[in-house]
Design a protein around this motif. Structure first.
Motif, mmCIF file in Angstrom:
data_model
loop_
_atom_site.group_PDB
_atom_site.id
_atom_site.type_symbol
_atom_site.label_atom_id
_atom_site.label_comp_id
_atom_site.label_asym_id
_atom_site.label_seq_id
_atom_site.Cartn_x
_atom_site.Cartn_y
_atom_site.Cartn_z
ATOM 1 N N GLY A 117 9.110 -21.772 -2.187
ATOM 2 C CA GLY A 117 9.517 -21.827 -3.598
ATOM 3 C C GLY A 117 8.848 -23.017 -4.284
ATOM 4 O O GLY A 117 7.941 -23.648 -3.715
ATOM 5 N N SER A 128 -9.634 -18.100 -2.061
ATOM 6 C CA SER A 128 -9.532 -19.334 -1.259
ATOM 7 C C SER A 128 -8.486 -19.161 -0.152
ATOM 8 O O SER A 128 -8.676 -19.601 0.985
ATOM 9 C CB SER A 128 -9.168 -20.531 -2.144
ATOM 10 O OG SER A 128 -7.925 -20.344 -2.790
ATOM 11 N N ALA A 178 -3.833 -24.174 3.151
ATOM 12 C CA ALA A 178 -4.924 -24.319 2.174
ATOM 13 C C ALA A 178 -4.886 -23.266 1.072
ATOM 14 O O ALA A 178 -4.492 -22.120 1.292
ATOM 15 C CB ALA A 178 -6.270 -24.251 2.886
ATOM 16 N N GLY A 179 -5.305 -23.657 -0.100
ATOM 17 C CA GLY A 179 -5.446 -22.722 -1.205
ATOM 18 C C GLY A 179 -5.706 -23.466 -2.492
ATOM 19 O O GLY A 179 -5.187 -24.565 -2.697
ATOM 20 N N MET A 180 -6.503 -22.871 -3.360
ATOM 21 C CA MET A 180 -6.775 -23.496 -4.650
ATOM 22 C C MET A 180 -5.475 -23.600 -5.461
ATOM 23 O O MET A 180 -4.696 -22.641 -5.507
ATOM 24 C CB MET A 180 -7.770 -22.633 -5.423
ATOM 25 C CG MET A 180 -8.165 -23.238 -6.719
ATOM 26 S SD MET A 180 -9.050 -22.022 -7.693
ATOM 27 C CE MET A 180 -9.669 -23.088 -8.952
ATOM 28 N N ALA A 211 4.142 -17.525 -0.724
ATOM 29 C CA ALA A 211 4.964 -18.035 -1.830
ATOM 30 C C ALA A 211 5.992 -17.003 -2.286
ATOM 31 O O ALA A 211 5.834 -15.799 -2.035
ATOM 32 C CB ALA A 211 4.056 -18.416 -3.004
HETATM 33 P P1 NDP Z 1 -2.155 -28.445 -2.805
HETATM 34 O O1 NDP Z 1 -2.762 -27.775 -3.978
HETATM 35 O O2 NDP Z 1 -1.599 -29.791 -2.994
HETATM 36 O O3 NDP Z 1 -3.187 -28.567 -1.576
HETATM 37 C C1 NDP Z 1 -3.782 -27.462 -1.002
HETATM 38 C C2 NDP Z 1 -4.972 -27.870 -0.151
HETATM 39 O O4 NDP Z 1 -5.780 -26.692 -0.049
HETATM 40 C C3 NDP Z 1 -5.875 -28.938 -0.729
HETATM 41 O O5 NDP Z 1 -5.486 -30.217 -0.332
HETATM 42 C C4 NDP Z 1 -7.253 -28.554 -0.205
HETATM 43 O O6 NDP Z 1 -7.507 -29.152 1.071
HETATM 44 C C5 NDP Z 1 -7.154 -27.051 -0.002
HETATM 45 N N1 NDP Z 1 -7.872 -26.346 -1.080
HETATM 46 C C6 NDP Z 1 -7.842 -26.609 -2.423
HETATM 47 N N2 NDP Z 1 -8.679 -25.781 -3.080
HETATM 48 C C7 NDP Z 1 -9.236 -24.984 -2.144
HETATM 49 C C8 NDP Z 1 -10.200 -23.950 -2.185
HETATM 50 N N3 NDP Z 1 -10.759 -23.543 -3.344
HETATM 51 N N4 NDP Z 1 -10.563 -23.363 -1.016
HETATM 52 C C9 NDP Z 1 -10.014 -23.758 0.147
HETATM 53 N N5 NDP Z 1 -9.118 -24.752 0.270
HETATM 54 C C10 NDP Z 1 -8.726 -25.343 -0.870
HETATM 55 O O7 NDP Z 1 -1.062 -27.408 -2.230
HETATM 56 P P2 NDP Z 1 0.446 -27.699 -1.818
HETATM 57 O O8 NDP Z 1 0.481 -28.737 -0.754
HETATM 58 O O9 NDP Z 1 1.266 -27.857 -3.024
HETATM 59 O O10 NDP Z 1 0.839 -26.276 -1.166
HETATM 60 C C11 NDP Z 1 0.380 -25.899 0.112
HETATM 61 C C12 NDP Z 1 0.394 -24.377 0.173
HETATM 62 O O11 NDP Z 1 1.707 -23.901 -0.124
HETATM 63 C C13 NDP Z 1 -0.569 -23.760 -0.861
HETATM 64 O O12 NDP Z 1 -1.251 -22.683 -0.269
HETATM 65 C C14 NDP Z 1 0.355 -23.277 -1.957
HETATM 66 O O13 NDP Z 1 -0.101 -22.101 -2.623
HETATM 67 C C15 NDP Z 1 1.653 -22.969 -1.184
HETATM 68 N N6 NDP Z 1 2.799 -23.112 -2.072
HETATM 69 C C16 NDP Z 1 3.068 -24.344 -2.654
HETATM 70 C C17 NDP Z 1 4.114 -24.475 -3.552
HETATM 71 C C18 NDP Z 1 4.419 -25.777 -4.225
HETATM 72 O O14 NDP Z 1 5.364 -25.832 -5.065
HETATM 73 N N7 NDP Z 1 3.717 -26.868 -3.907
HETATM 74 C C19 NDP Z 1 4.945 -23.305 -3.898
HETATM 75 C C20 NDP Z 1 4.598 -22.096 -3.222
HETATM 76 C C21 NDP Z 1 3.555 -22.016 -2.340
HETATM 77 P P3 NDP Z 1 -8.984 -29.718 1.480
HETATM 78 O O15 NDP Z 1 -9.625 -30.204 0.224
HETATM 79 O O16 NDP Z 1 -8.643 -30.815 2.441
HETATM 80 O O17 NDP Z 1 -9.686 -28.583 2.117
#
Ligand code: NDP
Length: 302
Positions: free
Chosen positions: A168, A90, A71-73, A119
């Motif tokens: 990445g 987040s 999870a993460g914004m 990351a």
């Molecule tokens: P997404 O942005 O697609 O999804 C992340 C999920 O986190 C959301 O579906 C949501 O789940 C939850 N989320 C969103 N905003 C918040 C918030 N404000 N507080 C708490 N939860 C929140 O991420 P990815 O699938 O692309 O990536 C997954 C993880 O990997 C992330 O942490 C990202 O930083 C990390 N990452 C991704 C990369 C990429 O290229 N995709 C690269 C490097 C790292 P819900 O609404 O169900 O709670």
């Protein structure tokens, strides 16, 4: 196996849940919004899946064999001071909650593995250095976020195996940076971005999902593991390959402002990169399906 996943409704999480479910594992989706998650994982396609909002996360984590924390914004937005705070907060908040719930689980129902996302931003940016898992952290904003995010996950009980995946730029069709870059490439001729010398440490969506999947079940996967393909490329090569696969000439540079318009300050992950190698995954013999960006792009865009 029973696996609880935060961020399950996101770009990587969705694919991971599909994979776990297809392999007959019990999946518990830990979300902030049950209604959103129910649309993504409808019961007719995902029978048996449990979807839980935060007040029910404790019941899900207790009795799970593994927890995956994604999870993460999203970072591809405009970074106002408030947004920057939330990008960090987040991740720390959810990770801290997950760690507390694991640590407070009674023995016997405590998960034995936590796979937690971080990351490659951890390393900072450089056009010349090569980073592996032993490299020190950088000192910019994203490095600070990653350090604190990892530091929070490291508070998990020592008897719980922790795999920290430094991810990445994930390449896939329906999300992430690539989905946002493609329209820009269509609009312009699709040449290099900026000087083109910046490094782009990428990984195909299938490979990152496989790596996380492996980390859940294989006890050798512990500590920091770079989730990047073995052959990072300079941005000029990435753009050239993208141009080739899309049938666009790649001689006219795409202006930085165009990418910043769709990725906000989050464009920094593409425009100011780092060369990260997956030393640990290679040592573990992880079989990358897409080691080369050309094949990765072909599989995604053809
Ligand atoms: P997404 O942005 O697609 O999804 C992340 C999920 O986190 C959301 O579906 C949501 O789940 C939850 N989320 C969103 N905003 C918040 C918030 N404000 N507080 C708490 N939860 C929140 O991420 P990815 O699938 O692309 O990536 C997954 C993880 O990997 C992330 O942490 C990202 O930083 C990390 N990452 C991704 C990369 C990429 O290229 N995709 C690269 C490097 C790292 P819900 O609404 O169900 O709670």
């Amino acid at each position: 196996m029973t696996v609880s996943v935060t961020g399950a409704t996101g770009f990587i999480g969705k694919r991971l849940v599909q994979r776990l479910h297809a392999d007959n594992h019990n999946v518990r989706v830990l979300t902030r919004s049950k209604s959103k998650a129910e649309l993504i994982f409808p019961v007719r396609d995902f029978p048996g899946i449990i979807i839980a909002e935060e007040s029910r996360w404790k019941d899900c984590i207790e009795g799970s064999n593994a927890v995956v924390n994604l999870a993460g914004m999203p970072i591809s937005t405009r970074w106002s001071p408030e947004i920057k705070k939330e990008i960090k907060h987040s991740r720390i908040r959810v990770t801290s909650k997950v760690v507390d719930l694991i640590n407070n689980s009674p023995e016997g129902v405590r998960p034995n593995v936590l796979v937690s996302a971080t990351a490659v931003g951890y390393y900072g940016t450089s056009e010349t250095r090569v980073f592996d898992e032993s490299s020190p952290p950088g000192n910019d904003y994203l490095a600070e976020v990653c350090r604190e995010w990892e530091g929070t996950a490291l508070k998990v009980n020592k008897d719980v195996r922790l795999a920290l995946i430094r991810i990445g730029v994930v390449l896939g069709k329906d999300g992430g940076a690539l989905a946002k870059m493609i329209p820009i490439f269509m609009m312009f001729a699709g040449g290099p971005l900026g000087s083109g010398k910046q490094w782009f440490s990428w990984i195909h969506l299938d490979d990152i999902v496989n790596l996380i999947y492996e980390a859940i079940s294989n006890p050798s996967y512990k500590g920091v593991i770079n989730g990047t393909a073995p052959n990072p490329v300079r941005l000029s090569e990435m753009c050239e390959q993208l141009g080739n696969v899309m049938g666009r000439p790649s001689w006219l540079p795409v202006p930085d402002f165009a990418l910043k318009a769709v990725l906000g300050e989050g464009a920094t992950v593409v425009l100011d990169g780092q060369r990260v190698v997956p030393a640990k995954a290679k040592e573990l013999g992880f079989p990358f399906k897409y080691p080369y960006v050309k094949d990765a792009l072909r599989s995604i865009l053809s």
